[in-house]
Every structure is written in structure tokens, then in C-alpha cells.
Scaffold this active site. Sequence first.
Site, PDB file in Angstrom:
ATOM      1  N   HIS A 140       2.158   0.253  -1.535  1.00  0.00           N
ATOM      2  CA  HIS A 140       0.812   0.122  -2.110  1.00  0.00           C
ATOM      3  C   HIS A 140      -0.170  -0.387  -1.058  1.00  0.00           C
ATOM      4  CE1 HIS A 140      -2.083  -1.087  -5.395  1.00  0.00           C
ATOM      5  NE2 HIS A 140      -2.488  -1.864  -4.408  1.00  0.00           N
ATOM      6  N   GLU A 141       0.202  -1.448  -0.345  1.00  0.00           N
ATOM      7  CA  GLU A 141      -0.713  -2.056   0.629  1.00  0.00           C
ATOM      8  C   GLU A 141      -0.929  -1.168   1.848  1.00  0.00           C
ATOM      9  OE1 GLU A 141      -2.509  -4.433  -0.351  1.00  0.00           O
ATOM     10  OE2 GLU A 141      -1.309  -4.929  -2.109  1.00  0.00           O
ATOM     11  N   HIS A 144      -3.431   1.430   1.197  1.00  0.00           N
ATOM     12  CA  HIS A 144      -4.812   0.951   1.341  1.00  0.00           C
ATOM     13  C   HIS A 144      -5.336   1.170   2.762  1.00  0.00           C
ATOM     14  CE1 HIS A 144      -6.324  -0.842  -2.316  1.00  0.00           C
ATOM     15  NE2 HIS A 144      -5.208  -1.506  -2.512  1.00  0.00           N
TER      16      HIS A 144
END
Length: 179
Positions: A140-141, A144
Amino acid sequence: MPIREILQLGHPTLRAVALPVPDPTTPAIAALVDDLTDTVGHWRETTGYGRAIAAPQIGELHRVVLLRLPGKPVWPLINPSIVAHSPEKMVVWDACLSFLSIFMQVERYEWITVRYQDLLGQWHETHAGAEDDLAELLQHEIDHLDGILSIDRMVDVKSLCSREEFERQHRAGSPYAQK
């Protein structure tokens, strides 16, 4: 360091690709890590959510991710990249501090290997799997950093639900149940 504003869904910076950090040892990167630490800590204390944050979420287009897992030391990852992953995928609930009012199911690899630098510039590799839901969190990170949001990975629009409904039906069995 200050608690920074988290950019919200629709802000163009969330869709931009972050730039590599040429020197992780600079005071500017240390200050950024402090800001990320304070910001995600504030969100965790005030909302009950926030295990990690990426620099673009506070408007900084640097390849920096910070994990703040309950009961563990703060873990900054500079220039992280996924260098290996499982052939198998899993479907997990996901949310984001940049749009905390909605939750959805996304597909992620079951395990990954991440290469990254620490604040001293040293390179490391870590294997992330189901423990602490680390594989899905790092994916997820790192997304980003590439301008990819969890809504881009939603497996079915029918999984989309409000925060209130997620808490009623699904939170107890999710990584968000940990305080």
C-alpha cells in the site's frame, strides 16, 4: 516536528510519482521522517487508524515511507522497492488516511521482499508476509510512491463501504483492530 496535513483523495500530488532520495543522511530527510512520525501518530491517536504513511501524503514527493506499528519501533524506509513477490495473491480490506471515510477490498501479494535504505544510507532487504500484515501494508505505502491508490486496486466496486459499516462488520477481523 509539526503534525502535517494529510492530502485527501482528489489532490493531484497523490497521483504523482515520487523522486528517489539521493542522500538519506541529510537533515531534510530526517526532518521529513520526524514529520511523518508525528503525523501518523496523531492520526492513530485521534482516529484509531494509521499504521503507516508515505511522504506524498503530506505533499512531499520523496520516496520515503514510515511504518509505526503498535508495540514496535518507528521504521523509516528510504527508496523502498519490491524486489521479489509471491506468485500467490490475497484479497484484504484496505483504507487510507487520504480517504479514511471509505474502505474496500484489494488484491495484494501474499509476501514480498523489499529493498530500502535507512537514515544512514545503508541498504537492507526485508521479507514481509502475514505477520503484522506487513506485506499488504508495505505494498500500500510503496504504491503511494508511484501515484497508485488502493482504490485503483479494488477487486470489486461492491466491496466499497463506509468507515462506519466497515467498523460494524469487518474491523474486528482486520489489521485495523490492533490498537
